[in-house]
Every structure is written in C-alpha cells, then in structure tokens.
Scaffold this motif. Structure first.
Motif, PDB file in Angstrom:
ATOM      1  N   ARG A  11      29.029  17.372  29.692  1.00 59.46           N
ATOM      2  CA  ARG A  11      29.180  18.090  28.435  1.00 59.46           C
ATOM      3  C   ARG A  11      28.746  19.533  28.617  1.00 59.46           C
ATOM      4  NH1 ARG A  11      28.614  15.301  23.604  1.00 59.46           N
ATOM      5  NH2 ARG A  11      27.140  16.864  22.933  1.00 59.46           N
ATOM      6  N   ALA A  12      29.504  20.440  28.003  1.00 56.29           N
ATOM      7  CA  ALA A  12      29.092  21.836  28.050  1.00 56.29           C
ATOM      8  C   ALA A  12      27.776  21.947  27.286  1.00 56.29           C
ATOM      9  CB  ALA A  12      30.161  22.702  27.416  1.00 56.29           C
ATOM     10  N   THR A  14      25.744  24.824  26.670  1.00 52.11           N
ATOM     11  CA  THR A  14      25.500  25.992  25.827  1.00 52.11           C
ATOM     12  C   THR A  14      26.814  26.437  25.199  1.00 52.11           C
ATOM     13  OG1 THR A  14      25.983  27.524  27.595  1.00 52.11           O
ATOM     14  CG2 THR A  14      23.706  26.754  27.436  1.00 52.11           C
ATOM     15  N   LEU A  15      26.667  27.287  24.193  1.00 50.24           N
ATOM     16  CA  LEU A  15      27.855  27.823  23.528  1.00 50.24           C
ATOM     17  C   LEU A  15      28.704  28.598  24.539  1.00 50.24           C
ATOM     18  CD1 LEU A  15      28.960  27.818  20.678  1.00 50.24           C
ATOM     19  CD2 LEU A  15      27.846  30.027  20.306  1.00 50.24           C
ATOM     20  N   ALA A  16      28.007  29.336  25.427  1.00 48.54           N
ATOM     21  CA  ALA A  16      28.733  30.141  26.420  1.00 48.54           C
ATOM     22  C   ALA A  16      29.551  29.238  27.337  1.00 48.54           C
ATOM     23  CB  ALA A  16      27.747  30.968  27.237  1.00 48.54           C
ATOM     24  N   GLU A  17      28.954  28.088  27.731  1.00 46.01           N
ATOM     25  CA  GLU A  17      29.694  27.155  28.593  1.00 46.01           C
ATOM     26  C   GLU A  17      30.902  26.596  27.844  1.00 46.01           C
ATOM     27  OE1 GLU A  17      27.369  24.183  30.997  1.00 46.01           O
ATOM     28  OE2 GLU A  17      25.737  25.283  30.068  1.00 46.01           O
ATOM     29  N   SER A  18      30.712  26.255  26.553  1.00 43.71           N
ATOM     30  CA  SER A  18      31.833  25.726  25.768  1.00 43.71           C
ATOM     31  C   SER A  18      32.969  26.731  25.731  1.00 43.71           C
ATOM     32  CB  SER A  18      31.397  25.424  24.331  1.00 43.71           C
ATOM     33  OG  SER A  18      30.357  24.518  24.337  1.00 43.71           O
ATOM     34  N   PHE A  19      32.613  28.006  25.513  1.00 42.34           N
ATOM     35  CA  PHE A  19      33.642  29.049  25.480  1.00 42.34           C
ATOM     36  C   PHE A  19      34.350  29.139  26.828  1.00 42.34           C
ATOM     37  CE2 PHE A  19      31.359  31.270  21.842  1.00 42.34           C
ATOM     38  CZ  PHE A  19      32.348  30.941  20.932  1.00 42.34           C
ATOM     39  N   ARG A  20      33.553  29.026  27.905  1.00 43.53           N
ATOM     40  CA  ARG A  20      34.156  29.168  29.244  1.00 43.53           C
ATOM     41  C   ARG A  20      35.170  28.056  29.505  1.00 43.53           C
ATOM     42  NH1 ARG A  20      29.649  30.962  31.763  1.00 43.53           N
ATOM     43  NH2 ARG A  20      29.056  28.905  32.493  1.00 43.53           N
ATOM     44  N   ASP A 175      27.442  25.553  36.595  1.00 42.63           N
ATOM     45  CA  ASP A 175      27.705  24.525  35.580  1.00 42.63           C
ATOM     46  C   ASP A 175      27.596  23.139  36.192  1.00 42.63           C
ATOM     47  OD1 ASP A 175      28.193  26.656  34.071  1.00 42.63           O
ATOM     48  OD2 ASP A 175      30.332  26.288  33.746  1.00 42.63           O
TER      49      ASP A 175
END
Ligand SMILES: Nc1ncnc2c1ncn2[C@@H]1O[C@H](COP(=O)(O)OP(=O)(O)OP(=O)(O)O)[C@@H](O)[C@H]1O
Length: 186
Positions: A11-12, A14-20, A175
């Motif tokens: 699972r992503a 952080t928010l930044a990872e989700s965006f990536r 990641d």
C-alpha cells in the motif's frame, strides 16, 4: 526480479507515494492508449472554442466536467480491461461483455460531451471558422492551443496498443524498501 519472485509492492504509505503511483498509472495509459490522446485532442479543441467565444465561468465549468468525465472513464475502462485480462486469458463471453460495457461507457460519455459542447456554446460554434481566420490575420498567438491538439491527435497514431502482460515498472527502490518494512513478518 530474480528466481520468479514478484517485485515488492504494498500500500502506498504517504500521500506523495499515492500521487506517484497514480501518476505512473496515467503515464502507462498515455503511452499505451491511443484513445486517451484523442480525448485530450478533443478536449483541447473544446476549450479553445470556449476561449475564443469568451465563455462564461459556468460554461467553462460545464465543459470541463463533460470533457473530464470522458477522460476519467477512459482511465477506468483501461483499468477494467486490465483486470479482465488478469482474470482470464481465455475466450469468455462474460469477459468480452464486461469489456464492451466499459468501452460503451466511454463512448456514451464522449457523445454526451459533444452534445454538452453544442448546447453550451450554441450558435457561437458557427462563428468559429470566422474567428479562426480573424485570429490567423490579427492575433496568431490565439491559435497556439491548436498545436498541442494537433500533437495529441497525430501522436495517437504512433501509440502501440497496451500489451496486457507488459511488465509494470518497478516502484522506486525507496518505495520497495518501505513496502517491505510494512509487511508483517511470517
Ligand atoms: N477474454 C475475452 N473473451 C471474450 N471476448 C473478449 C475477451 N477479451 C476481449 N474480448 C472482446 O474483444 C473486444 C476487444 O478487446 P480488447 O481487449 O482488445 O479491448 P479494446 O476494446 O480493443 O480496448 P482498447 O480500449 O484498448 O482499444 C472486447 O470489447 C470484447 O468484445
């Protein structure tokens, strides 16, 4: 990847990872789905028409929603096609129907967006050829959005179709380390 092991994923966090990850998904569609580029070309032309005709804020809002719906549905359609292909590689009538339904949603949204453009911009659409000629003579800088629209349309011809078994790009090493750290020890 070694010894048939799957790449680490999780699972992503952080928010930044989700965006990536979301951005990586968009890049994949952009690289493999010609239709996505055609939708961008059509949206650019629609917004250019709105700009030339001096559309009001509410008209912009309606046009952005209509064009955005087409692009988002194309995005979902690609995800559904991929999921169906993951579920079965055999010929299955239901698999075909699911894909047809998803593709139908994109087509319906595109037709509705066209209708929305006609209703919202109305008779102004008839002025567009005249505006094009006037801008070409007096204010050629107003023609610049036609260049990206042309690029989207022409580049769609060179897009290779999505190969469903194409390897998904590995997440960045950082990641993968985070995902591995989050996985419970067995
Ligand atoms: N596993 C399957 N079993 C039965 N029919 C299928 C199957 N996969 C695809 N089809 C049929 O072939 C059509 C084309 O499938 P495909 O996966 O090439 O999608 P597509 O509509 O070409 O997608 P794209 O949006 O990428 O152009 C589907 O709409 C469906 O009718």
């Amino acid at each position: 990847m070694t010894g048939g092991r799957r790449p680490s994923f999780g699972r992503a966090g952080t928010l930044a990872e989700s965006f990536r990850y979301a951005w990586a998904g968009f890049r994949w569609i952009w690289a493999t789905e010609a239709n996505m580029r055609l939708h961008f070309a059509a949206a650019t032309l629609l917004f250019t028409a709105a700009w030339w005709l001096g559309a009001a804020s509410w008209q912009w809002a309606v046009l952005i929603l209509a064009a955005g719906m087409v692009i988002l549905l194309e995005w979902l359609n690609t995800a559904i096609e991929g999921a169906v292909d993951l579920a079965t590689e055999e010929f299955r009538p239901l698999a075909g129907r699911v894909k047809d339904v998803a593709a139908g949603a994109v087509l319906a949204a595109a037709l509705l967006a066209t209708l929305t453009g006609v209703v919202v911009l109305g008779e102004g659409l008839l002025q567009l050829p005249g505006l094009f000629l006037a801008h070409a003579r007096e204010a050629p800088w107003r023609l610049w959005p036609l260049l990206p629209a042309l690029y989207f349309a022409v580049s769609s011809l060179g897009v290779r179709r999505a190969t469903r078994d194409e390897p998904v790009p590995r997440p960045p090493a950082r990641d993968r380390r985070r995902a591995a750290a989050r996985r419970p020890a067995r």
